[in-house]
Design a protein around this motif. Structure first.
Motif, PDB file in Angstrom:
ATOM      1  N   GLU A   1       0.730  -1.530   0.362  1.00  0.00           N
ATOM      2  CA  GLU A   1       0.028  -0.037   0.255  1.00  0.00           C
ATOM      3  C   GLU A   1       1.189   0.949   0.156  1.00  0.00           C
ATOM      4  N   GLY A   2       0.119   2.211  -0.863  1.00  0.00           N
ATOM      5  CA  GLY A   2       1.405   4.122  -0.668  1.00  0.00           C
ATOM      6  C   GLY A   2       1.398   3.649  -2.104  1.00  0.00           C
ATOM      7  N   VAL A   3       1.664   5.295  -1.920  1.00  0.00           N
ATOM      8  CA  VAL A   3       2.631   6.070  -3.018  1.00  0.00           C
ATOM      9  C   VAL A   3       3.619   6.506  -3.231  1.00  0.00           C
ATOM     10  N   GLY A   4       4.433   6.123  -4.295  1.00  0.00           N
ATOM     11  CA  GLY A   4       6.308   6.641  -4.067  1.00  0.00           C
ATOM     12  C   GLY A   4       6.262   7.055  -5.300  1.00  0.00           C
ATOM     13  N   VAL A   5       7.898   7.760  -5.094  1.00  0.00           N
ATOM     14  CA  VAL A   5       8.687   8.765  -6.254  1.00  0.00           C
ATOM     15  C   VAL A   5       8.905   7.597  -7.160  1.00  0.00           C
ATOM     16  N   SER A   6       8.479   8.072  -8.245  1.00  0.00           N
ATOM     17  CA  SER A   6       8.592   7.433  -9.639  1.00  0.00           C
ATOM     18  C   SER A   6      10.287   7.902 -10.374  1.00  0.00           C
ATOM     19  N   LEU A   7       9.572   8.587 -10.431  1.00  0.00           N
ATOM     20  CA  LEU A   7      10.678  10.031 -11.570  1.00  0.00           C
ATOM     21  C   LEU A   7      11.038  11.075 -10.465  1.00  0.00           C
TER      22      LEU A   7
ATOM     23  N   ASN B   1       2.603  18.416   4.127  1.00  0.00           N
ATOM     24  CA  ASN B   1       2.150  19.193   5.052  1.00  0.00           C
ATOM     25  C   ASN B   1       1.852  18.782   6.255  1.00  0.00           C
ATOM     26  N   GLY B   2       2.106  17.880   6.716  1.00  0.00           N
ATOM     27  CA  GLY B   2       2.214  17.212   8.061  1.00  0.00           C
ATOM     28  C   GLY B   2       1.349  16.272   8.366  1.00  0.00           C
ATOM     29  N   GLN B   3      -0.125  16.128   7.053  1.00  0.00           N
ATOM     30  CA  GLN B   3      -1.248  15.572   7.136  1.00  0.00           C
ATOM     31  C   GLN B   3      -0.663  14.162   6.268  1.00  0.00           C
ATOM     32  N   ASP B   4      -1.130  13.181   7.198  1.00  0.00           N
ATOM     33  CA  ASP B   4      -0.433  11.847   6.850  1.00  0.00           C
ATOM     34  C   ASP B   4      -1.196  11.277   5.703  1.00  0.00           C
ATOM     35  N   CYS B   5      -0.489  10.814   4.784  1.00  0.00           N
ATOM     36  CA  CYS B   5      -1.532   9.908   2.867  1.00  0.00           C
ATOM     37  C   CYS B   5      -0.632   8.947   2.875  1.00  0.00           C
ATOM     38  N   SER B   6       0.210   8.374   4.297  1.00  0.00           N
ATOM     39  CA  SER B   6       0.591   6.619   3.554  1.00  0.00           C
ATOM     40  C   SER B   6      -0.444   5.706   2.757  1.00  0.00           C
ATOM     41  N   ASP B   7      -1.631   5.759   3.266  1.00  0.00           N
ATOM     42  CA  ASP B   7      -2.578   5.143   2.497  1.00  0.00           C
ATOM     43  C   ASP B   7      -3.838   5.800   2.069  1.00  0.00           C
TER      44      ASP B   7
ATOM     45  N   SER C   1      -4.326   8.193  -1.956  1.00  0.00           N
ATOM     46  CA  SER C   1      -4.214   7.735  -2.800  1.00  0.00           C
ATOM     47  C   SER C   1      -3.861   9.143  -3.731  1.00  0.00           C
ATOM     48  N   ILE C   2      -3.385   8.533  -5.621  1.00  0.00           N
ATOM     49  CA  ILE C   2      -2.698   9.945  -5.692  1.00  0.00           C
ATOM     50  C   ILE C   2      -3.982  10.710  -6.606  1.00  0.00           C
ATOM     51  N   GLU C   3      -4.975  10.563  -6.002  1.00  0.00           N
ATOM     52  CA  GLU C   3      -5.647  11.215  -6.506  1.00  0.00           C
ATOM     53  C   GLU C   3      -6.144  12.721  -5.345  1.00  0.00           C
ATOM     54  N   GLU C   4      -6.166  11.974  -4.204  1.00  0.00           N
ATOM     55  CA  GLU C   4      -6.309  12.535  -2.604  1.00  0.00           C
ATOM     56  C   GLU C   4      -4.979  12.986  -2.636  1.00  0.00           C
ATOM     57  N   ILE C   5      -3.842  13.194  -3.185  1.00  0.00           N
ATOM     58  CA  ILE C   5      -2.121  13.258  -2.060  1.00  0.00           C
ATOM     59  C   ILE C   5      -2.535  14.469  -2.987  1.00  0.00           C
ATOM     60  N   ALA C   6      -2.563  14.221  -4.618  1.00  0.00           N
ATOM     61  CA  ALA C   6      -3.252  15.595  -5.695  1.00  0.00           C
ATOM     62  C   ALA C   6      -3.303  16.845  -4.995  1.00  0.00           C
ATOM     63  N   GLU C   7      -4.762  16.497  -4.401  1.00  0.00           N
ATOM     64  CA  GLU C   7      -5.799  17.439  -3.636  1.00  0.00           C
ATOM     65  C   GLU C   7      -5.019  17.906  -2.669  1.00  0.00           C
ATOM     66  N   MET C   8      -4.392  17.422  -1.541  1.00  0.00           N
ATOM     67  CA  MET C   8      -3.354  17.746  -0.981  1.00  0.00           C
ATOM     68  C   MET C   8      -3.033  19.057  -0.589  1.00  0.00           C
ATOM     69  N   VAL C   9      -2.007  18.667  -2.596  1.00  0.00           N
ATOM     70  CA  VAL C   9      -0.685  19.893  -2.674  1.00  0.00           C
ATOM     71  C   VAL C   9      -1.477  21.109  -2.935  1.00  0.00           C
ATOM     72  N   SER C  10      -2.417  20.794  -3.866  1.00  0.00           N
ATOM     73  CA  SER C  10      -3.144  22.053  -4.076  1.00  0.00           C
ATOM     74  C   SER C  10      -4.082  22.582  -3.284  1.00  0.00           C
TER      75      SER C  10
END
Length: 329
Positions: free
Chosen positions: A161-167, A201-207, A209-218
């Motif tokens: 589970e989780g998202v990582g850096v591919s590039l 930004n301190g908000q857990d995102c270990s579980d 999705s990529i869409e949810e992470i993109a929304e946190m960044v935006s």
């Protein structure tokens, strides 16, 4: 040195062995003065100082002191004429001894310098390790601050589970951060392909999705985003930097170091040997000062990838260690 007055008379009446002993002592004193001056020490100018200086044999000091007392002249003496000729014959052994002493002193100074450099390298390694928090096993947790847009490509892990850096996109803000830290040795941590994204930004995102992470960044109101990343320091890939060009490549564990070299030169390379014996491809690593041989070295789990592997060509024998024209290719 020219003896005057009663000192000259006393010198003429001395037994040959006494003269030779006096000459040897005088040559030793003069040569020691030259050596001490070259080492930035203050050379003794009075016989009372010479007699107590270390490195002068007691009997030689007594001989010089006896002649000076008999002459009732100045304590600083010099030889001339026949005495100088005799001293030249004796100076070979004295100078050879002093040359050995000089080599020993220089060797000691070089040894101290090497120890200081080694201590500095250990401190640098320690500083790298202090940039992360070890969370068990070979995992390291750390933060990076990256301006928007991040310049990262994210991808879900295939077997967990989780998202990582591919590039890390070349020329992007994450790449600019990596270049500042890995190449220019600036403070902070950097991003490596394979890092797991744990928080935005301190908000857990270990579980998340990529869409949810993109929304946190935006949703972040700041131009700078703090990412919390976790890295496998012994199984994850290694960031290799080749100086002075500063080109970076990411190499998997178990791959040859030549992969990074070929990436840097953008072509297949030839080497003078296949086991590093010729020395033409040898490189020094910036933090550890270790020797790496691109022709044969393999990136194993021994390297802690919290640190980038920063290499500079340091060939030990004739040849071109810039991978273009190595000896024997």
């Amino acid at each position: 040195l020219k003896l005057q007055g009663s000192a000259s008379a006393a010198f003429k009446t001395m037994a040959p062995k006494q003269v030779q002993r006096w000459e040897a002592a005088a040559v030793t004193v003069a040569a020691m003065g030259v050596l001490r001056s070259s080492l930035a020490f203050v050379a003794p100018t009075h016989m009372k100082d010479v007699s107590g200086s270390r490195g002068i044999h007691n009997s030689a000091a007594r001989s010089v002191r006896g002649v000076a007392t008999a002459g009732a002249g100045p304590a600083v003496l010099s030889l001339s004429g026949a005495a100088a000729g005799s001293s030249c014959a004796l100076s070979g052994t004295a100078l050879a001894t002093l040359a050995g002493l000089g080599v020993a002193v220089l060797g000691s100074q070089k040894g101290r310098q090497q120890r200081r450099e080694a201590a500095a390298r250990r401190a640098t390694r320690t500083e790298w390790y202090r940039k992360v928090k070890r969370v068990g096993g070979d995992q390291a947790l750390f933060d990076v601050d990256i301006q928007k847009p991040l310049g990262l490509r994210l991808q879900p892990f295939p077997q967990k589970e989780g998202v990582g850096v591919s590039l890390v996109v070349e020329g992007g803000n994450a790449d600019i951060l990596n270049r500042a830290v890995c190449v220019d040795d600036q403070p902070g941590m950097w991003v490596l392909e394979g890092d797991a994204l744990m928080a935005v930004n301190g908000q857990d995102c270990s579980d998340s999705s990529i869409e949810e992470i993109a929304e946190m960044v935006s949703a972040s109101g700041s131009d700078v985003v703090k990412l919390t990343l976790m890295r496998n320091t012994r199984k994850g890939p290694v960031k290799v930097v080749i100086l002075p060009d500063g080109k970076m490549s990411t190499v998997k564990r178990g791959a040859k170091l030549s992969v990074a070299a070929e990436w840097t030169k953008e072509k297949e390379l030839k080497y003078g040997c296949t086991d590093g014996w010729c020395g033409t491809c040898w490189h020094r690593e910036r933090t550890t000062n270790g020797i790496f041989k691109p022709c044969c070295d393999v990136l194993t789990g021994d390297w802690d990838n919290v640190m980038p592997l920063v290499l500079t060509a340091k060939p030990e024998k004739a040849g071109d260690a810039t991978y273009t024209n190595p000896r024997g290719a």
